[in-house]
Motif scaffolding. Structure first.
Motif, PDB file in Angstrom:
ATOM      1  N   LEU A 130       2.203  -6.557   2.099  1.00  0.00           N
ATOM      2  CA  LEU A 130       2.547  -5.431   2.979  1.00  0.00           C
ATOM      3  C   LEU A 130       1.365  -4.497   3.208  1.00  0.00           C
ATOM      4  O   LEU A 130       1.527  -3.425   3.778  1.00  0.00           O
ATOM      5  CB  LEU A 130       3.708  -4.622   2.370  1.00  0.00           C
ATOM      6  CG  LEU A 130       4.934  -5.388   1.863  1.00  0.00           C
ATOM      7  CD1 LEU A 130       6.004  -4.412   1.387  1.00  0.00           C
ATOM      8  CD2 LEU A 130       5.508  -6.287   2.952  1.00  0.00           C
ATOM      9  N   GLY A 131       0.205  -4.887   2.717  1.00  0.00           N
ATOM     10  CA  GLY A 131      -0.979  -4.050   2.914  1.00  0.00           C
ATOM     11  C   GLY A 131      -2.181  -4.946   3.145  1.00  0.00           C
ATOM     12  O   GLY A 131      -2.039  -6.070   3.638  1.00  0.00           O
TER      13      GLY A 131
ATOM     14  N   ASN B 188      -3.785  -3.570   8.359  1.00  0.00           N
ATOM     15  CA  ASN B 188      -3.734  -4.347   7.114  1.00  0.00           C
ATOM     16  C   ASN B 188      -4.826  -5.406   7.054  1.00  0.00           C
ATOM     17  O   ASN B 188      -5.419  -5.644   6.005  1.00  0.00           O
ATOM     18  CB  ASN B 188      -2.372  -5.040   6.957  1.00  0.00           C
ATOM     19  CG  ASN B 188      -1.275  -4.056   6.604  1.00  0.00           C
ATOM     20  OD1 ASN B 188      -1.554  -2.920   6.244  1.00  0.00           O
ATOM     21  ND2 ASN B 188      -0.036  -4.493   6.726  1.00  0.00           N
TER      22      ASN B 188
ATOM     23  N   ASP C 237       2.932   2.780   1.808  1.00  0.00           N
ATOM     24  CA  ASP C 237       3.123   3.666   2.953  1.00  0.00           C
ATOM     25  C   ASP C 237       4.638   3.853   3.119  1.00  0.00           C
ATOM     26  O   ASP C 237       5.433   3.215   2.410  1.00  0.00           O
ATOM     27  CB  ASP C 237       2.495   3.004   4.198  1.00  0.00           C
ATOM     28  CG  ASP C 237       2.285   3.999   5.338  1.00  0.00           C
ATOM     29  OD1 ASP C 237       2.757   5.144   5.243  1.00  0.00           O
ATOM     30  OD2 ASP C 237       1.646   3.601   6.338  1.00  0.00           O
TER      31      ASP C 237
ATOM     32  N   ASP D  46       6.706   2.940   5.414  1.00  0.00           N
ATOM     33  CA  ASP D  46       7.455   1.741   5.795  1.00  0.00           C
ATOM     34  C   ASP D  46       7.493   0.726   4.653  1.00  0.00           C
ATOM     35  O   ASP D  46       8.423  -0.078   4.561  1.00  0.00           O
ATOM     36  CB  ASP D  46       6.912   1.118   7.088  1.00  0.00           C
ATOM     37  CG  ASP D  46       5.481   0.649   6.954  1.00  0.00           C
ATOM     38  OD1 ASP D  46       4.647   1.411   6.436  1.00  0.00           O
ATOM     39  OD2 ASP D  46       5.180  -0.485   7.370  1.00  0.00           O
ATOM     40  N   ASP D  47       6.521   0.802   3.762  1.00  0.00           N
ATOM     41  CA  ASP D  47       6.579  -0.030   2.554  1.00  0.00           C
ATOM     42  C   ASP D  47       7.726   0.431   1.659  1.00  0.00           C
ATOM     43  O   ASP D  47       8.398  -0.385   1.013  1.00  0.00           O
ATOM     44  CB  ASP D  47       5.284   0.074   1.735  1.00  0.00           C
ATOM     45  CG  ASP D  47       4.052  -0.379   2.488  1.00  0.00           C
ATOM     46  OD1 ASP D  47       3.700   0.299   3.487  1.00  0.00           O
ATOM     47  OD2 ASP D  47       3.447  -1.378   2.092  1.00  0.00           O
TER      48      ASP D  47
ATOM     49  N   ASP E 167       0.835  -1.206   0.000  1.00  0.00           N
ATOM     50  CA  ASP E 167       0.000   0.000   0.000  1.00  0.00           C
ATOM     51  C   ASP E 167       0.872   1.260   0.000  1.00  0.00           C
ATOM     52  O   ASP E 167       0.376   2.357   0.238  1.00  0.00           O
ATOM     53  CB  ASP E 167      -1.015   0.000   1.149  1.00  0.00           C
ATOM     54  CG  ASP E 167      -0.371  -0.019   2.512  1.00  0.00           C
ATOM     55  OD1 ASP E 167       0.831  -0.341   2.600  1.00  0.00           O
ATOM     56  OD2 ASP E 167      -1.054   0.302   3.505  1.00  0.00           O
TER      57      ASP E 167
ATOM     58  N   ASP F 261       6.833  -3.038   7.801  1.00  0.00           N
ATOM     59  CA  ASP F 261       7.007  -3.800   6.563  1.00  0.00           C
ATOM     60  C   ASP F 261       8.466  -4.126   6.265  1.00  0.00           C
ATOM     61  O   ASP F 261       8.768  -5.192   5.715  1.00  0.00           O
ATOM     62  CB  ASP F 261       6.393  -3.025   5.386  1.00  0.00           C
ATOM     63  CG  ASP F 261       4.881  -2.958   5.496  1.00  0.00           C
ATOM     64  OD1 ASP F 261       4.307  -3.812   6.207  1.00  0.00           O
ATOM     65  OD2 ASP F 261       4.272  -2.061   4.886  1.00  0.00           O
TER      66      ASP F 261
HETATM   67 CA    CA Z   1       2.112  -1.333   4.241  1.00  0.00          CA
END
Ligand code: CA
Ligand code: CA
Length: 940
Positions: A206-207, A270, A57, A59-60, A55, A345
């Motif tokens: 990751l989301g 998530n 973000d 941290d992604d 997603d 993530d």
């Molecule tokens: Ca994420």
């Protein structure tokens, strides 16, 4: 791993057919297939094929860099798909990922987003479902509820900051040639299918799990190719010490991380974003390794890690990540950033890669692992009670996806963050999205990280093993970014443009309020082209409750930069329509009205990228920023508090303060009336007012005061219902509402506020807009005009809208946007247009049933007298518009991004544009005071 499938295949053929078939297969499959047949260990030398669903973000982004910097012969990223119902919006997320990949020299990696497919009432999943809705709410359109997604803040500290990476994205990342293009963009499902069907693949989630669950549900035959799933998400046991709970239920409160938590203290974002999808993934039979909050809570972004990261920024990607972290810390509401912000993530990716390296039983360098049995809560008890909350049951003759009417998916499904079912005292809270430990028959066994491992080195300030790895990898000189924006262009510099109007008298002061729908940009370019002696555009207010997300404000800055008008202030309006913000926590709120806007094609995805063309505009040094200052109510000053993003109200007030004696503002409203309602309501604040630099006591009626400041308001939108020749409204996504028009519907309470004020209103209604929405007429006329850069851009945008309208049913409403130019043209009052008006007593329906909210009716008793546009000459209108755009005066000073690239590549760029380096500008004291609100012109 590639060899395994071939190996299997070859064995099958070998046992079934003659020996010569093996040779044929080996030759078709290439040498590798044959080698794998004779060498069973060969697969160990093949890279791990990885697919990431994210997603996007912050941290992604860290996780992506960590992955992209690995040895490609060991870990091969096959594709990235974007989770479109999480922390970012599809149009911004896709271009963010493209920029990152370009910077890392990985334009080879396919990226998928969205898709226009749907799910039929009987549960049939059509191809290319876009993942904008949780599976249970997915129907045939990309417009729809925000049942779960409303937990995510829309603006600051939410999607706005994530979409723009807190304003850093455009400052840091280079720009390659890949971009979103309507109807050509690979969809999430296509990219997943390509990656997974071509060999055994490990999937990182990751989301939210929407995309991948849809993939598994619609491609059961490809499940065998999914080797393993690694999930960051959920919360199993929380970190509550045993027997230390603060409520009477005996449960540990606040296991999850939603906020506010009163309705659901169990879920993590998530999983909560689509619990049914997560259930499908966990229960797919594919082995799952989970990194829940239990583990990530033990690896917060500690002070010492932060300090060490600050010291070690050897690569451009490290700088990008650190700057993002820093502004997140500096804008964190509380003082416990270092305890609350965790490595989510990136930690998952670290743990996953380490396990894959060790290749066996889950052993890894970074986390202590444990097998646990869990199940995902998708609906609460009592099961089997139909209370209208569960779309799998309600409204279907058979339960969707054949779910059991009395089973785990059939109970109450959380409706929102203030669902009364979840808030009843003593009845327990909602658990939707909870990855609950479970020993029953529905449980699945997963390997879960429970705790981050400590650093074994003595005396290191980095307490966790993964801290060390993250800093080493992100700072590694190998596979570092090929480009940063400064390396991409040897003479890159940021300059602001200011017009030189000489001694020309300034015309009528106009403030333009736009929701950034396509037509608003056309109207903006037109306004900028009108001679300044006639129209003096003083400022732009961005309405965030309409057809684009807030981060798209950057496209407005880019247009102004192109036109040499960096002196025009731009203010960002409130994220929610009146009455839609959550009363307990105003960063989140409901989408009762905005859910009528499609998320995918023809909606946000296209607006946010301006139909794929926004990247052709030069990049402005002005852009949205999360920078903030204590002076304006922030928790603390950031590094550049002077760059603070002005609000719509800030800009309005500064324009009012700078008005010349005797002049009055004309306001042009091209979107929902959110900002104007806020202006009306905000005038309640003080007892003294200022008109033309004279202080005076406040009149009793606030709008009387506004009338002293304002010449009048032009409102583009509204449909006057029940008048014979007017036809229906344009709310095509809410078929039960036949007569409303979008701008009124999207914020009906704001419209009501405006239509009950004493302001002078001129209405440019839908019926009139329709008279001037012929693409062929306007394009024919545009073809004859001189090709100024702005005329060229307008022509390209109009052609694209028209072409899309003809090509795909999702774009059948493009004429709505063409009609939006009319307000600006009417305001300019060109005599050839034969404009005529008539006073009508109008009332906006704002309360009551969704079937008539947003309608405008004629009401002789209660209606407000409004001047309604009754006639205009369409041919003269097209002529006039094209002529203004083709005028060489007040033309673009920087025609396109390509032109800007050429400038950034040449040492002494010619410039007769008055300019100043942004870096120099920031250092001036006046700039600190006046920042970018109004008087940039004074400095230049
Ligand atoms: Ca994420
Ligand atoms: Ca608009």
């Amino acid at each position: 791993m590639y060899g395994f499938v071939w190996n299997h295949e070859v064995r099958r053929l070998f046992s079934q057919r003659a020996m010569r078939v093996v040779w044929v297969v080996a030759m078709i499959g290439g040498l590798g297939a044959f080698v794998s047949f004779v060498d069973p260990d060969h697969h160990l030398h093949q890279p791990h094929r990885i697919l990431v669903d994210t997603d996007v973000d912050t941290d992604d982004v860290f996780a992506l860099f960590y992955l992209l910097k690995q040895d490609r012969t060991q870990f091969h990223l096959q594709g990235i798909t974007i989770n479109a119902n999480g922390w970012s919006d599809a149009g911004h997320a896709i271009n963010h990922v493209y920029d990152i990949l370009f910077m890392m020299d990985r334009d080879d990696i396919p990226v998928g987003v969205g898709g226009e497919g749907g799910i039929l009432a009987n549960g049939t999943i059509l191809p290319n479902v876009g993942g904008y809705q949780p599976i249970i709410d997915q129907e045939m359109s990309t417009a729809g509820e925000c049942r779960y997604r409303q937990a995510i803040p829309v603006a600051r500290r939410g999607r706005l900051d994530v979409n723009s990476n807190y304003g850093l994205r455009k400052a840091f990342l280079p720009q390659g040639s890949r971009r979103y293009t309507p109807l050509q963009q690979p969809t999430a499902q296509e990219v997943m299918k390509d990656a997974i069907s071509s060999g055994p693949t490990t999937v990182f989630l990751l989301g939210a799990h929407t995309n991948f669950a849809i993939f598994l549900m619609s491609n059961p035959d490809l499940k065998k190719n999914v080797k393993h799933i690694y999930v960051m998400g959920g919360s199993v046991r929380s970190n509550c010490p045993k027997n230390d709970s603060s409520d009477n239920s005996g449960e540990c409160p606040n296991i999850g991380n939603l906020y506010p938590q009163d309705s659901n203290p169990y879920a993590e974002f998530n999983i909560f974003s689509d619990p049914f999808a997560a259930y499908k993934v966990f229960h797919s039979g594919i082995p799952v390794t989970l990194v829940p909050l239990d583990a990530t809570n033990t690896i917060p972004l500690s002070r010492s890690f932060f300090t060490e990261f600050e010291r070690r920024q050897d690569t451009y990607e490290a700088k990008y990540c650190f700057q993002a972290l820093k502004i997140i810390r500096d804008t964190w509401l509380s003082d416990v950033f270092h305890e609350q912000y965790c490595m989510w993530d990136s930690f998952l990716v670290g743990v996953a890669l380490s396990i894959m390296r060790n290749s066996s039983n889950g052993e890894n360098e970074f986390a202590e692992m444990q097998y646990i049995n869990i199940s995902v809560v998708t609906s609460n008890e009592p099961y089997g009670i139909s209370d209208g909350s569960n779309p799998l049951i309600t409204g279907n003759s058979m339960p969707k996806f054949k779910v059991d009417k009395n089973g785990v998916h059939s109970g109450h499904v959380q409706m929102g963050m203030q669902d009364r079912f979840c808030l009843q005292k003593g009845k327990g809270k909602c658990q939707d999205g909870y990855t609950k430990e479970d020993t029953g028959e529905d449980a699945v066994r997963v390997l879960a990280a429970m705790k981050a491992k400590s650093n074994h080195e003595n005396g290191s300030s980095l307490q966790k093993e993964f801290y060390k790895s993250f800093l080493r990898v992100i700072n590694s000189p190998e596979k570092t970014g090929r480009f940063d924006i400064r390396k991409q262009y040897l003479f890159h510099r940021e300059v602001l443009h200011k017009p030189d109007f000489g001694k020309k008298m300034s015309g009528k002061p106009v403030v333009f309020d736009m929701d950034m729908s396509a037509g608003d940009f056309l109207a903006l370019l037109y306004l900028l082209k009108l001679p300044v002696e006639q129209i003096n555009l003083k400022g732009i207010l961005i309405c965030s409750t309409g057809w684009a997300t807030s981060a798209t404000i950057d496209v407005v800055y880019d247009i102004l930069h192109m036109m040499g008008r960096d002196d025009i202030p731009v203010g960002l309006g409130k994220a929610f329509a009146v009455g839609q913000a959550n009363p307990a926590f105003s960063a989140i709120g409901d989408c009762k009205y905005s859910k009528a806007i499609p998320h995918g094609s023809g909606g946000y995805l296209d607006s946010d990228t301006l139909y794929g063309l926004a990247r052709d505009l030069p990049r402005s040094p002005r852009r949205y920023t999360a920078e903030n200052s204590v002076k304006f109510g922030a928790s603390r000053d950031t590094d550049h508090p002077e760059l603070r993003q002005p609000s719509a109200l800030d800009v309005w007030k500064s324009i009012v303060d700078s008005l010349d004696a005797g002049s009055k503002i004309t306001l042009l409203m091209n979107g929902p009336l959110t900002n104007l309602a806020e202006i009306i309501l905000s005038e309640n604040a003080s007892s003294m007012i200022q008109v033309n630099n004279v202080k005076m006591p406040r009149p009793n009626d606030d709008t009387v005061y506004l009338c002293l400041l304002m010449q009048g308001v032009y409102i583009v939108g509204g449909h006057i219902a029940y008048v014979n020749d007017n036809g229906k409204g344009n709310l095509f996504t809410v078929p039960s509402n036949e007569y409303a028009e979008f701008n009124m519907f999207l914020d009906p309470l704001a419209a009501k506020e405006v239509f009950t004020s004493s302001l002078d209103i001129t209405l440019v209604p839908l019926q009139m807009q329709r008279r001037v929405s012929s693409f062929s007429s306007i394009l024919n006329r545009m073809n004859l005009t001189a090709l100024t850069p702005e005329a060229l851009f307008v022509q390209r945008l109009l052609s694209r809208l028209w072409q899309l309208e003809q090509e795909h049913y999702r774009y059948h409403h493009m004429d709505i946007f063409l009609g939006e130019i009319l307000g600006a043209v009417v305001l300019a009052a060109n005599p050839h247009l034969n404009q005529t008006f008539r006073l009508k007593p109008l009332k906006v329906l704002a309360d009551g049933d969704i079937t008539n909210i947003g309608e405008i009716i004629i009401d002789k008793e209660q209606g407000k007298q409004v001047l309604v546009l009754e006639n205009v000459n369409p041919q003269a209108y097209y002529d006039h518009f094209a002529r203004v755009l083709g005028d060489h005066r007040q033309s673009a000073v920087l025609g396109s991004f390509h032109e800007q690239e050429r400038m950034w590549n040449s040492p002494a760029a010619k410039t007769n544009i008055c300019c100043l380096h942004l870096d120099e500008l920031i250092q001036t004291d006046q700039y600190m005071e006046k920042h970018l609100i109004v008087n940039l012109a004074d400095l230049v």
